[in-house]
Structure formats: structure tokens, C-alpha cells
Design a protein around this motif. Structure first.
Motif, short mmCIF file in Angstrom:
data_model
loop_
_atom_site.label_atom_id
_atom_site.label_comp_id
_atom_site.label_asym_id
_atom_site.label_seq_id
_atom_site.Cartn_x
_atom_site.Cartn_y
_atom_site.Cartn_z
N MET A 1 0.82 -1.20 0.00
CA MET A 1 0.00 0.00 0.00
C MET A 1 0.87 1.26 0.00
O MET A 1 2.06 1.20 0.29
N PRO A 2 0.29 2.42 -0.33
CA PRO A 2 1.08 3.66 -0.44
C PRO A 2 1.88 4.01 0.80
O PRO A 2 2.97 4.58 0.70
N GLU A 3 1.37 3.69 2.00
CA GLU A 3 2.08 4.05 3.24
C GLU A 3 3.21 3.08 3.56
O GLU A 3 3.91 3.24 4.57
N GLY A 4 3.37 2.03 2.73
CA GLY A 4 4.44 1.06 2.97
C GLY A 4 3.99 -0.21 3.66
O GLY A 4 4.80 -1.10 3.92
N LEU B 1 3.97 4.53 -8.54
CA LEU B 1 5.08 4.15 -9.42
C LEU B 1 6.27 5.07 -9.21
O LEU B 1 7.43 4.62 -9.21
N GLU B 2 6.03 6.35 -9.04
CA GLU B 2 7.12 7.29 -8.82
C GLU B 2 7.80 7.04 -7.49
O GLU B 2 9.02 7.14 -7.36
N ARG B 3 7.02 6.69 -6.46
CA ARG B 3 7.58 6.41 -5.14
C ARG B 3 8.44 5.14 -5.17
O ARG B 3 9.40 5.01 -4.41
N ASP B 4 8.10 4.22 -6.06
CA ASP B 4 8.80 2.93 -6.14
C ASP B 4 9.88 2.93 -7.23
O ASP B 4 10.43 1.89 -7.54
N VAL C 1 12.30 -1.08 -7.86
CA VAL C 1 11.06 -1.56 -8.49
C VAL C 1 10.55 -2.80 -7.78
O VAL C 1 11.30 -3.76 -7.53
N THR C 2 9.25 -2.80 -7.43
CA THR C 2 8.61 -3.93 -6.79
C THR C 2 7.97 -4.81 -7.86
O THR C 2 7.10 -4.38 -8.60
#
Length: 392
Positions: free
Chosen positions: A170-173, A235-238, A242-243
């Protein structure tokens, strides 16, 4: 014609007229019997407000052919009620169609409406909703793991159920497991393995099972790599690491019939009670034990009243029943088993409760039928229940 904003609807008003876009539409189905319950929709107005709408089974044939997803309509002559369970959006009211509800398609207004509507939940929000049936949850994340499709035999249905478990970041990790049931189990294919994938899953219910997890419902919709800002932000955060999703192995203890599953995860009563007392949050609390029924718990009634849509106890208020859990007065209440037992093995003694499904399977009769056979003599447990004592 003047249209009312969805934010202005109330349960006290009448003769509402709204102009809305049908964002999603689905069949609500009883997961145990596969029986169609209603045709449901999420509607959105020009201001971006949303509301849940339902059409009962007996009216579906009247309206299904008149309403299409992503089209815009004027609706009037409908009923507005409080929304108490399984809300796909956060609006606390919902719409029910009536036999005289009017439907008029409106052309040429699509540019003022949004293309999608999501209410993405954070991990904190999911924690608050765990085990509750009030609000469904939409989630977005990067696909990290996926199991092959499995076949499950559940106690609710003799027919096999198909499931696929996936994990998302999720976005918060935070990571969370989602179980996709039925047709949703086949939505994802193994082609996604090794490819960075943003997945959106709507209208899930939150459970506590080996930690926090989600499961799909008949209202669920799955989107992959949707072109929306939230997906781009993920996608930008990762981008630095890359996951990529990987395949998970299947747990053998979930396979086969209930009887076959009972050969896995055997534990003694001492081991089970120790786990529970230590409250280990990372433990999977689905186990099998072999124990002897010593006796029935004394002075505890072996049945209680509830209504079909909720297993919680209802209370009698004058000539009506009231469900405190749902906040409603159901039209009909049904007796269910709640048999409290003392059980033991060579390591320990503890208590055990049999509810309707398990008790009915052991006794080969429902609580309702058993009560009917007793002619009102319900003060003590009948012989068929007392005969459980001494059995393994």
C-alpha cells in the motif's frame, strides 16, 4: 427540470429528482446459496458526491435493460433510507428503486462527470473497520505476491469455492493479504509475475485472520495499471527499487474436504490455550484438536434468537425483536444453536461453543426444527444434545 444534489438528499424528503452517472453496477449475490439478492449501483453527481443504490430482485427485470454503466440518467420517485451495512461508499444513506421509479437517460453531459470513483483506505482505516460489516473498503497498491488459484471446501457450502490470495504494498508502505473469491480468483493471470503492477480492488471487507486481511465481495471491482494520479504516485515512489510480484506456494492444510483438512495443524488443548493467552498476533488461529466432550455448561441456554442477515442475538421488546448490532427491528427472528461445552484431552480442559452450522451438522437437525419437536419444553438441553457428552 431542477435536480437535487446528492449531498442534499435526506430520508425525510420525497419526490426527489437527481441527475447522476452510473459509476459501477453489479449483481449482489448470497455467497452461500448463489441466490441473486439485488442489482446495485454506485451513482455520482456533477459535484463528485456518490451514493449507493439498490434494486430488489423482484424489480430487476423492470430496470436492468434501462440502465447502463458509465451512462448518465435522471432518476425520480425513489426511496432514500439509512445505509447500515456493506456500504460501498461512505455516504450514510442509500437509494432504493420502487415500482414507479422513473429513469431517463441524459445525453451530452459526460464531460462534467468524473471517470472513476474510489475511496482508498489507509491501513489505519482498515484497522478501524476490522470485523465490522458497516463499510466496504477500496485499496490501491503494488502487487507483490500471488498464489495459484485454489479450491476450497467450506462449511457453508458443499460446492467447491475458488480463491486466489494476493499481497499488495500500500502507499504508506504496509503490506496486506487479499483473498479473491469466485470469478475474481481468475481475474489476474500469471502474466503479471515479473511485471510492476498497480492494482486497485474495490468493496472489500476487512477481517482478522493471521493478522489483518481483506476479502472480495460481490460488489468488488478490480483495476490494473489504471491511469489515475494515485497510481502514478505509487510508481514514482517505487522508482528507485522496483517492486515485482512473485508467486507464493499453496498451503496444503487448506486443500481437500473438511475431513482431509483436519489432518493438518493438529494441536493439543494446552497448546491452543497457551497461544491464546500469549496473544501472539502473528499466529494463524485455525487449528485442529481431538478432544472429549465432558459435560454441558450449566445454566446456559442452548439456543438464542437472531435474524437471517445477522448471527448476533436479538432481544424481545414488547411484540417485536430488536437487533442492537444492526440497529433495526427485523420482521422475523430465527432460533440458532449456542451450545456451551466443557472439553478435555490428555493435556488440559477448556470450554468450547458450538454455533448453528457446526451444531446442526453434529446433531443432524437445525435449532428451529429441534425446538418445534419439544412442544415448548426448552428449559433444559434435550436428550440429543446431552448425548454429545462422552464423545470425541
Amino acid at each position: 427540470m431542477a435536480y437535487t444534489k446528492l449531498s442534499e438528499l435526506t430520508t425525510r424528503g420525497q419526490n426527489w429528482n437527481i441527475q447522476v452517472k452510473v459509476m459501477r453496477i453489479w449483481d449482489s449475490v448470497n455467497p452461500t446459496t448463489d441466490e441473486l439478492i439485488s442489482l446495485d449501483m454506485i451513482l455520482m453527481d456533477e459535484q463528485g458526491e456518490t451514493i449507493h443504490a439498490s434494486i430488489w430482485k423482484n424489480l430487476i427485470d423492470t430496470f436492468r435493460s434501462k440502465i447502463n454503466e458509465k451512462s448518465i440518467y435522471g432518476f425520480s420517485n425513489f426511496k432514500v433510507v439509512e445505509s447500515t451495512k456493506y456500504r460501498p461508499v461512505s455516504n450514510e444513506i442509500k437509494i432504493f428503486f420502487a415500482y414507479n421509479t422513473k429513469v431517463k437517460e441524459i445525453k451530452g453531459s459526460s464531460e462534467v462527470f468524473l471517470d472513476y470513483c474510489f475511496e482508498f483506505a489507509t491501513m489505519e482505516t482498515l484497522e478501524e473497520r476490522a470485523g465490522k460489516d458497516t463499510q466496504c473498503s477500496d485499496v490501491i497498491g503494488l502487487l507483490t505476491k500471488m498464489k495459484p488459484v485454489e479450491t476450497r471446501i467450506t462449511k457453508k457450502s458443499p460446492q467447491p469455492s475458488y480463491i486466489r490470495e494476493i499481497e499488495i504494498l500500500m502507499p504508506e508502505g504496509d503490506k496486506i493479504i487479499i483473498t479473491l473469491w469466485g470469478k475474481f480468483a481468475y481475474f489476474l493471470t500469471e502474466d503479471v509475475i515479473g511485471s510492476q503492477t498497480v492494482i486497485i480492488i474495490t468493496s472489500t471487507m476487512v477481517q482478522r485472520f493471521n493478522g489483518l486481511c481483506l476479502k472480495s465481495t460481490s460488489a468488488t471491482r478490480i483495476y490494473i495499471d489504471l491511469d489515475i494520479p494515485e497510481a502514478q504516485e505509487l510508481l514514482e515512489r517505487d522508482s528507485t527499487q522496483v517492486t515485482l510480484p512473485k508467486m507464493m506456494s499453496i498451503d496444503r492444510s487448506n486443500q481437500g474436504t473438511l475431513e482431509e483438512q483436519m489432518f493438518y495443524r493438529r494441536r493439543t488443548l494446552q497448546e491452543l490455550t497457551k497461544m491464546r493467552h500469549e496473544n501472539q498476533q502473528d499466529q494463524d488461529f485455525v487449528f485442529t484438536t481431538i478432544a472429549t466432550v465432558d459435560r454441558l455448561q450449566e445454566n446456559i441456554q442452548w439456543w438464542y434468537m437472531s435474524f437471517d442477515n445477522c448471527p448476533k442475538m436479538v432481544t424481545k421488546e414488547t411484540d417485536k425483536y430488536y437487533c442492537k448490532s444492526c440497529g433495526i427491528y427485523p420482521e422475523k427472528a430465527t432460533p440458532r444453536y449456542r451450545i456451551r461445552l466443557q472439553i478435555s484431552d490428555h493435556t488440559s480442559t477448556t470450554s468450547c461453543t458450538l454455533f448453528e452450522e457446526e451444531a446442526a451438522r453434529l446433531l443432524n437437525t437445525s435449532a428451529s426444527d429441534l425446538l418445534d419437536s419439544l412442544d415448548g419444553k426448552t428449559e433444559e438441553a434435550p436428550k440429543i444434545i446431552q448425548q454429545l457428552c462422552g464423545k470425541n
